[in-house]
Scaffold this motif. Structure first.
Motif, PDB file in Angstrom:
ATOM      1  N   ARG A   5     152.884  86.334  70.769  1.00 18.43           N
ATOM      2  CA  ARG A   5     153.098  87.559  71.542  1.00 18.43           C
ATOM      3  C   ARG A   5     151.918  87.912  72.445  1.00 18.43           C
ATOM      4  NH1 ARG A   5     152.395  88.947  66.184  1.00 18.43           N
ATOM      5  NH2 ARG A   5     150.674  90.371  65.677  1.00 18.43           N
ATOM      6  N   SER A   6     150.694  87.541  72.063  1.00 20.60           N
ATOM      7  CA  SER A   6     149.530  87.880  72.901  1.00 20.60           C
ATOM      8  C   SER A   6     149.515  87.081  74.201  1.00 20.60           C
ATOM      9  CB  SER A   6     148.227  87.649  72.131  1.00 20.60           C
ATOM     10  OG  SER A   6     148.133  86.323  71.689  1.00 20.60           O
ATOM     11  N   LEU A   7     150.298  85.985  74.274  1.00 21.56           N
ATOM     12  CA  LEU A   7     150.347  85.192  75.509  1.00 21.56           C
ATOM     13  C   LEU A   7     151.111  85.919  76.616  1.00 21.56           C
ATOM     14  CD1 LEU A   7     150.924  81.556  74.176  1.00 21.56           C
ATOM     15  CD2 LEU A   7     148.788  82.641  74.886  1.00 21.56           C
ATOM     16  N   LYS A   8     151.705  87.050  76.292  1.00 23.82           N
ATOM     17  CA  LYS A   8     152.341  87.861  77.340  1.00 23.82           C
ATOM     18  C   LYS A   8     151.292  88.422  78.295  1.00 23.82           C
ATOM     19  CE  LYS A   8     154.289  90.494  74.308  1.00 23.82           C
ATOM     20  NZ  LYS A   8     155.051  91.601  73.668  1.00 23.82           N
ATOM     21  N   SER A   9     150.074  88.543  77.830  1.00 28.05           N
ATOM     22  CA  SER A   9     148.981  89.024  78.676  1.00 28.05           C
ATOM     23  C   SER A   9     148.509  87.888  79.580  1.00 28.05           C
ATOM     24  CB  SER A   9     147.816  89.515  77.815  1.00 28.05           C
ATOM     25  OG  SER A   9     148.220  90.564  76.968  1.00 28.05           O
ATOM     26  N   LEU A  14     145.931  82.571  80.578  1.00 29.62           N
ATOM     27  CA  LEU A  14     145.110  81.642  81.357  1.00 29.62           C
ATOM     28  C   LEU A  14     143.929  81.132  80.539  1.00 29.62           C
ATOM     29  CD1 LEU A  14     145.088  83.558  84.763  1.00 29.62           C
ATOM     30  CD2 LEU A  14     146.115  81.316  84.355  1.00 29.62           C
ATOM     31  N   PHE A  15     143.265  82.051  79.835  1.00 32.39           N
ATOM     32  CA  PHE A  15     142.143  81.679  78.987  1.00 32.39           C
ATOM     33  C   PHE A  15     142.588  80.686  77.913  1.00 32.39           C
ATOM     34  CE2 PHE A  15     139.917  82.505  74.959  1.00 32.39           C
ATOM     35  CZ  PHE A  15     138.613  82.228  75.320  1.00 32.39           C
ATOM     36  N   PHE A  16     143.723  80.939  77.291  1.00 28.19           N
ATOM     37  CA  PHE A  16     144.250  80.110  76.211  1.00 28.19           C
ATOM     38  C   PHE A  16     144.505  78.678  76.692  1.00 28.19           C
ATOM     39  CE2 PHE A  16     147.828  78.427  73.754  1.00 28.19           C
ATOM     40  CZ  PHE A  16     147.419  78.652  72.448  1.00 28.19           C
ATOM     41  N   TYR A  17     145.159  78.550  77.844  1.00 31.07           N
ATOM     42  CA  TYR A  17     145.481  77.215  78.356  1.00 31.07           C
ATOM     43  C   TYR A  17     144.210  76.450  78.741  1.00 31.07           C
ATOM     44  CZ  TYR A  17     150.335  78.838  78.589  1.00 31.07           C
ATOM     45  OH  TYR A  17     151.573  79.311  78.270  1.00 31.07           O
ATOM     46  N   GLY A  18     143.278  77.145  79.398  1.00 28.40           N
ATOM     47  CA  GLY A  18     142.038  76.483  79.788  1.00 28.40           C
ATOM     48  C   GLY A  18     141.228  76.034  78.594  1.00 28.40           C
ATOM     49  N   GLN A  19     141.097  76.897  77.590  1.00 32.76           N
ATOM     50  CA  GLN A  19     140.331  76.556  76.398  1.00 32.76           C
ATOM     51  C   GLN A  19     140.984  75.429  75.611  1.00 32.76           C
ATOM     52  OE1 GLN A  19     137.265  77.770  75.043  1.00 32.76           O
ATOM     53  NE2 GLN A  19     137.136  78.348  77.186  1.00 32.76           N
ATOM     54  N   SER A  20     142.312  75.357  75.624  1.00 31.36           N
ATOM     55  CA  SER A  20     143.011  74.305  74.890  1.00 31.36           C
ATOM     56  C   SER A  20     142.556  72.924  75.346  1.00 31.36           C
ATOM     57  CB  SER A  20     144.532  74.437  75.086  1.00 31.36           C
ATOM     58  OG  SER A  20     144.986  75.678  74.596  1.00 31.36           O
ATOM     59  N   ILE A  21     142.347  72.773  76.637  1.00 30.19           N
ATOM     60  CA  ILE A  21     141.897  71.485  77.176  1.00 30.19           C
ATOM     61  C   ILE A  21     140.405  71.294  76.936  1.00 30.19           C
ATOM     62  CG2 ILE A  21     141.670  70.110  79.286  1.00 30.19           C
ATOM     63  CD1 ILE A  21     144.142  71.610  80.351  1.00 30.19           C
ATOM     64  N   ALA A 141     145.809  87.424  69.176  1.00 29.74           N
ATOM     65  CA  ALA A 141     145.032  86.611  70.119  1.00 29.74           C
ATOM     66  C   ALA A 141     143.883  85.907  69.416  1.00 29.74           C
ATOM     67  CB  ALA A 141     144.502  87.496  71.254  1.00 29.74           C
ATOM     68  N   ILE A 142     143.204  86.609  68.512  1.00 31.84           N
ATOM     69  CA  ILE A 142     142.097  86.004  67.761  1.00 31.84           C
ATOM     70  C   ILE A 142     142.599  84.839  66.921  1.00 31.84           C
ATOM     71  CG2 ILE A 142     140.383  86.420  65.951  1.00 31.84           C
ATOM     72  CD1 ILE A 142     140.258  89.329  66.942  1.00 31.84           C
ATOM     73  N   ALA A 143     143.753  85.038  66.260  1.00 34.50           N
ATOM     74  CA  ALA A 143     144.314  83.979  65.427  1.00 34.50           C
ATOM     75  C   ALA A 143     144.760  82.782  66.263  1.00 34.50           C
ATOM     76  CB  ALA A 143     145.489  84.520  64.609  1.00 34.50           C
ATOM     77  N   LEU A 144     145.385  83.041  67.426  1.00 34.20           N
ATOM     78  CA  LEU A 144     145.796  81.932  68.300  1.00 34.20           C
ATOM     79  C   LEU A 144     144.583  81.169  68.809  1.00 34.20           C
ATOM     80  CD1 LEU A 144     148.730  83.319  70.500  1.00 34.20           C
ATOM     81  CD2 LEU A 144     148.839  81.718  68.593  1.00 34.20           C
ATOM     82  N   ASN A 145     143.520  81.888  69.134  1.00 30.59           N
ATOM     83  CA  ASN A 145     142.301  81.233  69.581  1.00 30.59           C
ATOM     84  C   ASN A 145     141.743  80.330  68.477  1.00 30.59           C
ATOM     85  OD1 ASN A 145     140.236  80.921  71.638  1.00 30.59           O
ATOM     86  ND2 ASN A 145     138.886  82.063  70.271  1.00 30.59           N
ATOM     87  N   SER A 146     141.824  80.797  67.234  1.00 31.50           N
ATOM     88  CA  SER A 146     141.372  79.986  66.105  1.00 31.50           C
ATOM     89  C   SER A 146     142.279  78.778  65.902  1.00 31.50           C
ATOM     90  CB  SER A 146     141.336  80.838  64.829  1.00 31.50           C
ATOM     91  OG  SER A 146     140.423  81.903  64.961  1.00 31.50           O
ATOM     92  N   THR A 147     143.578  78.964  66.143  1.00 24.12           N
ATOM     93  CA  THR A 147     144.517  77.853  66.010  1.00 24.12           C
ATOM     94  C   THR A 147     144.181  76.747  66.998  1.00 24.12           C
ATOM     95  OG1 THR A 147     146.260  79.398  65.355  1.00 24.12           O
ATOM     96  CG2 THR A 147     146.959  77.208  66.047  1.00 24.12           C
ATOM     97  N   VAL A 148     143.895  77.132  68.240  1.00 24.81           N
ATOM     98  CA  VAL A 148     143.524  76.149  69.256  1.00 24.81           C
ATOM     99  C   VAL A 148     142.251  75.418  68.858  1.00 24.81           C
ATOM    100  CG1 VAL A 148     142.697  75.883  71.623  1.00 24.81           C
ATOM    101  CG2 VAL A 148     144.673  77.297  71.164  1.00 24.81           C
ATOM    102  N   ALA A 149     141.267  76.179  68.348  1.00 23.92           N
ATOM    103  CA  ALA A 149     139.995  75.565  67.954  1.00 23.92           C
ATOM    104  C   ALA A 149     140.200  74.552  66.842  1.00 23.92           C
ATOM    105  CB  ALA A 149     139.016  76.653  67.516  1.00 23.92           C
ATOM    106  N   ALA A 276     148.212  84.943  62.746  1.00 26.87           N
ATOM    107  CA  ALA A 276     148.802  85.308  64.037  1.00 26.87           C
ATOM    108  C   ALA A 276     150.090  86.101  63.869  1.00 26.87           C
ATOM    109  CB  ALA A 276     149.066  84.055  64.865  1.00 26.87           C
ATOM    110  N   GLN A 277     150.773  85.925  62.741  1.00 26.44           N
ATOM    111  CA  GLN A 277     152.038  86.623  62.512  1.00 26.44           C
ATOM    112  C   GLN A 277     151.851  88.010  61.910  1.00 26.44           C
ATOM    113  OE1 GLN A 277     153.946  83.660  60.031  1.00 26.44           O
ATOM    114  NE2 GLN A 277     155.198  82.925  61.733  1.00 26.44           N
TER     115      GLN A 277
END
Length: 421
Positions: A5-9, A14-21, A141-149, A276-277
């Motif tokens: 849900r935080s990806l609606k922002s 943009l930050f999420f996609y860039g950091q993923s790579i 958002a914090i949890a999704l960021n941790s998931t990517v990491a 995240a849930q």
């Protein structure tokens, strides 16, 4: 899906996609550096030195970085740190492409990266509040960021193994350099509406002292940070001994070691998805306590597991506990620290988390030399359980149980009593 849900922002997306790579590139480089240093020197000591210098700056610089960031535009600072990180990655890639294998140079560049990270990680964490439009989505958002990491922790070394064996080390380093391009593109595409920073007439050292006073006088913050410090110093460094478990205890190979790393990563991702849930109103103290007990108990069981598949299950559970523990503390700090102190509060989180691990790794290695790896991991698990019990007793003495994950609309306030309502 609710978990995303935080990806609606737009800015956070943009930050999420860039950091993923970028994070995958970072882990590719970390893996390649370790492989290169050990291949050139066959020295476990130098391997430890490289890891140590890349993390230890967080211990000394994080509080200063937090005070500095609170005085400046965080968005611009993040762009600057990413550009400097790209230059550092480019210098390392050029060194390897030219076959200039200079170990002191590699150690120096690893130290430079550690210094950059002390500012960059604090800046990114403190800016996340402004990236998320609906503040109740911040924990997500914090949890999704941790998931990517944690996904990068699995995918990066795996990809590095393929690239190292097929193309060579130089491609790994060049890949990390190029991975900063999508990050910078994402940052420049953001539309950040940050509050105007009023230039302070006080010295940064006065604000550094003010940050310490704020942390030390807030009993909730200080107790959580002490809990994290104990875990980072005495419990989390257990994974330093996983190569020993893989090679000597289970008579395996590098592939066996990768299984241990992957098991911990899978557990971390599972915990991050659970976090995240979570919706507003959940009691993060209970989650923190449960996660810490799972973490400690899983290490006690891992220490004396005699069957590899069972050991991997306990390793996965350790990833669950460690991820949920750190994520709960991170969420609390970001949602409860007042805006003027947020970066400084987060900087102490970074210091307690990343800054203590290299010291703990050295202590873990010394203890393993003395009493053996199994006993050392068992002691780490028991220490985690004892620390959790002490934390619970401390909270019972100082205040009644509270909900530290406030409902929407009460997340950010200068009135701490209102935030705990």
């Amino acid at each position: 899906m609710d978990v995303f849900r935080s990806l609606k922002s737009r800015n956070f997306r943009l930050f999420f996609y860039g950091q993923s790579i970028s994070l995958i590139g970072t882990w590719m480089q970390k893996t390649a550096v370790c492989w290169l240093v050990y291949r050139l020197t066959n020295s476990a000591l130098l391997l430890g030195v490289v890891s140590f210098v890349s993390l230890i700056p967080a211990l000394f610089l994080s509080p200063y970085a937090g005070s500095y960031i609170d005085r400046h535009n965080r968005y611009r600072l993040m762009i600057i740190t990413q550009v400097i990180s790209m230059v550092q990655a480019g210098a390392l890639a050029l060194m390897i492409l030219l076959r200039y294998y200079n170990i002191p140079g590699i150690i120096f560049l690893s130290l430079v990266q550690g210094v950059i990270n002390a500012f960059d990680v604090t800046c990114r964490q403190s800016l996340m509040m402004e990236m998320v439009e609906q503040k109740e989505d911040l924990p997500n958002a914090i949890a999704l960021n941790s998931t990517v990491a944690n996904f990068a922790r699995i995918a990066g070394p795996a990809l590095a193994g393929i690239v190292l064996s097929t193309f060579g080390e130089d491609i790994c380093f060049a890949g990390n350099f190029l991975s900063y391009v999508p990050v910078l593109i994402s940052l420049f595409m953001m539309k950040m509406d940050l509050p105007v920073i009023v230039k302070s007439e006080r010295s940064i050292w006065a604000e550094l002292r003010e940050g310490w006073q704020y942390i030390s006088h807030d009993k909730d913050l200080s107790s959580l940070l002490l809990m994290l410090t104990a875990s980072s110093l005495l419990v989390m460094p257990f994974n330093t001994l996983m190569p020993v478990f893989a090679k000597d205890i289970f008579n395996g190979s590098a592939r066996t070691f990768s299984w241990f790393e992957s098991a911990a990563g899978v557990g971390s991702i599972a915990a991050a998805i659970y976090m995240a849930q979570l919706k507003a109103g959940k009691d993060l103290v209970k989650i923190l306590i449960t996660a810490s007990l799972i973490f400690g108990l899983s290490l006690v069981l891992l220490a004396y597991a005699g069957w590899l598949p069972l050991a991997l299950v306990f390793m996965m559970l350790s990833g669950v506990g460690m991820m949920a523990q750190t994520s709960a503390i991170n969420t609390y700090i970001q949602t409860h620290a007042i805006p003027a102190m947020r970066a400084r509060a987060i900087s102490y989180y970074i210091m307690a988390y990343q800054g203590m691990i290299p010291i703990g790794s050295l202590l873990t290695g010394m203890l393993a030399q003395w009493i053996g790896p199994r006993a050392t991991v068992c002691i780490a698990g028991l220490t985690g359980i004892v620390a959790t019990i002490v934390f619970v007793q401390h909270r019972r003495k100082t205040q009644p149980a509270v909900t530290i994950f406030p409902p929407a609309g009460k997340m950010m306030t200068n009135d701490r009593n209102s935030a705990r309502a």
